[in-house]
Design a protein around this motif. Structure first.
Motif: not given
Length: 537
Positions: A34-35, A37-38, A98, A101, A128, A131, A135, A187, A191, A194
């Motif tokens: 996710p990091t 992806l952001l 997730a 998102f 977001g 996330l 994390t 995304a 996700m 995840l």
């Protein structure tokens, strides 16, 4: 301390920190998704703006909201989401975020109207905000050993850097073959992965002592931060002074009421006792000020490369690739360096290196500009990478383990505010000097109708010069480029001074070691009916 679905261990208060196993390191790879992806999501939209503008035909105001609403929602909801994670469980919040998102990404990809896209982007921002603190707080709980945790934070931050690098590349490829909405669908598979791997590989942690959230505090926290971020972004765009002033005053007033309420509450949304810890406060200040200086510098450097040196966006990105790659490379060396050099000295050295690189920008000229930008940005990336990694590590290490979510959220909020403030203040300083320099450097024979427009911004001057007669256009361009360079030099000099002062503060107030942990261990969901020193029975 109960470990979800696995063995249960108890640790004496002064026992050696628990070493992470293979399961935690594989879980870290899941947390990096996710990091990554952001970071990608923050850059790909800018590439899609031309095609989505042609498809949806948003007004100029709507287009700004499409771009900005995502950052507004992330900044506004970070502290709230960090506390929700501490309350309901950090893994549960991560997986819920997730799913949200991924759902919002699909809505954005197939949005039939501008209004629907703005709403989807707002939902993406709220999701977001779940996330990043989730994390980071899970890393705090999964990696008890200081050396291992520093390595884990380095991997976490490297994934963010890599996402920022590959985002424009992947987004560009998607836009060549598909429609504008395809950039949001990146995304969805991430996700889904995840959601599948998270419950298997990630443990659950929550603060059993946090019984509930205070609704008025939640509303006040969101309102205060949203108003302040809105004011800073409007200031960066040179919006209405009355609108900016009203937003600042309202944000500060609500923020004051929020702080007073937290002092009175038995279970506050924001535990102000965290700021009594000098390590926590100094680390937060170091990161926020570092982001403050680098964001202001990069905001102006991108304009300098394209507006003064005449590079295309692609050329500018390629010339800055060395600095983009330097960060991840240095990140891998930070854990080893932190074992030999005290964190306060390493962070101070990084900030001092950043001050030197910003000082290089103060010497920019039109002849040697490109070489100095590439060298200065690379040096800046090298210097500030350990600041981000060790500063983040110190923040989550200084806070009690049961407040890891809230501490992570405060760290991310400080970064968001530092970024917005840097762009606003350094942009305003550079613009003021630009206007004065342009008025002083332009000849009296140039029509006032042209000079008035060209004196607003460098972009406006370039547009005016392209429409004007060749001789007049050249004179406008020369005056505008000289004036903008002067503004950039002044802003870089101020940023260098701030960075040097922050280095001295870090050396004086940051701790010399990173502790194994603070406070009590968090309570953890478990299927274990009875726990003993030997395990679960």
């Amino acid at each position: 301390m109960k470990m979800t679905g696995h063995e249960t261990l108890s640790r004496a208060p002064h026992a050696s920190p628990r070493r992470a196993t293979k399961r935690e390191w594989i879980g870290l790879a899941v947390l990096a998704l996710p990091t990554l992806l952001l970071a990608m999501d923050m850059t790909v939209l800018h590439l899609a703006v031309p095609s989505l503008s042609a498809a949806l035909e948003p007004s100029s105001s709507q287009l700004l909201w499409i771009v900005d609403i995502y950052g507004f929602m992330i900044a506004g909801f970070l502290i709230v989401m960090g506390n929700i994670g501490d309350w309901i469980g950090r893994r549960k919040l991560l997986l819920t975020g997730a799913a949200a998102f991924g759902f919002a990404s699909v809505l954005a990809a197939f949005a039939p109207t501008t209004e629907m896209l703005i709403a989807a982007r707002a939902l993406l921002g709220i999701a977001g905000a779940t996330l990043m603190p989730s994390t980071l707080s899970l890393i705090r709980n999964m990696f008890d050993d200081p050396a291992q945790r520093t390595t884990a934070v380095a991997v976490w931050m490297t994934s963010f850097m890599v996402g920022a690098i590959i985002g424009p590349l992947v987004g560009g490829v998607m836009l060549v073959w598909f429609w504008w909405g395809s950039v949001f669908l990146l995304a969805v598979p991430v996700m889904l992965l995840l959601l599948i791997a998270g419950p298997i590989l990630l443990p659950e942690f929550r603060n059993e002592g946090k019984s509930r959230l205070d609704p008025p505090s939640v509303i006040m926290a969101i309102a205060a931060i949203l108003l302040l971020v809105f004011a800073l972004k409007e200031a960066a765009k040179y919006g209405s002074i009355w609108q900016i002033g009203a937003a600042v005053l309202a944000g500060l007033a609500i923020g004051t009421l929020f702080v007073r309420r937290q002092i009175r509450l038995e279970d506050p949304l924001l535990d102000l006792k965290l700021f009594r810890n000098s390590g926590f406060t100094a680390s937060l200040a170091s990161i926020s000020l570092a982001v403050f200086t680098i964001s202001g510098a990069m905001f102006l450097i991108y304009q300098y490369l394209q507006g003064v040196l005449g590079l295309s966006p692609l050329e500018a990105g390629l010339w800055l690739l060395p600095s983009s790659l330097a960060g991840p490379i240095v990140a891998f060396a930070v854990p080893a360096l932190s074992q030999r050099i005290a964190p306060n000295r390493l962070i101070a050295a990084g900030l001092a290196t950043g001050a030197v690189s910003l000082g290089v920008f103060a010497l920019l000229g039109q002849v040697n500009g490109l070489a100095m930008v590439v060298g200065g940005m690379t040096l800046l990336s090298i210097g500030l990478t350990p600041v981000g990694i060790l500063g983040t590590d110190l923040i989550i290490s200084s806070a009690p383990a049961e407040q890891a979510g809230a501490a992570s959220a405060i760290s991310e909020t400080g970064t968001e505010l530092g970024m917005a403030l840097g762009i606003a203040l350094f942009g305003s300083l550079a613009t003021a000097i630009y206007k004065f320099g342009f008025a002083s450097g332009i000849g009296a024979d140039i029509p006032a109708s042209l000079t008035d427009r060209a004196s607003e911004t460098l972009g406006a001057a370039i547009a005016v010069a392209m429409e004007a007669e060749p001789g007049v256009g050249t004179a406008i361009l020369l005056a505008a480029r000289d004036a903008f360079t002067s503004g950039l030099q002044a802003a870089a000099l101020v940023a260098a001074i701030v960075s040097a002062g922050t280095a001295l503060m870090a050396l004086r107030y940051l701790p010399k070691t990173i502790r194994a942990g603070a406070g009590n261990e968090p309570a953890v969901d478990s299927t274990c009916p009875v726990e003993t020193a030997q395990g679960c029975i």
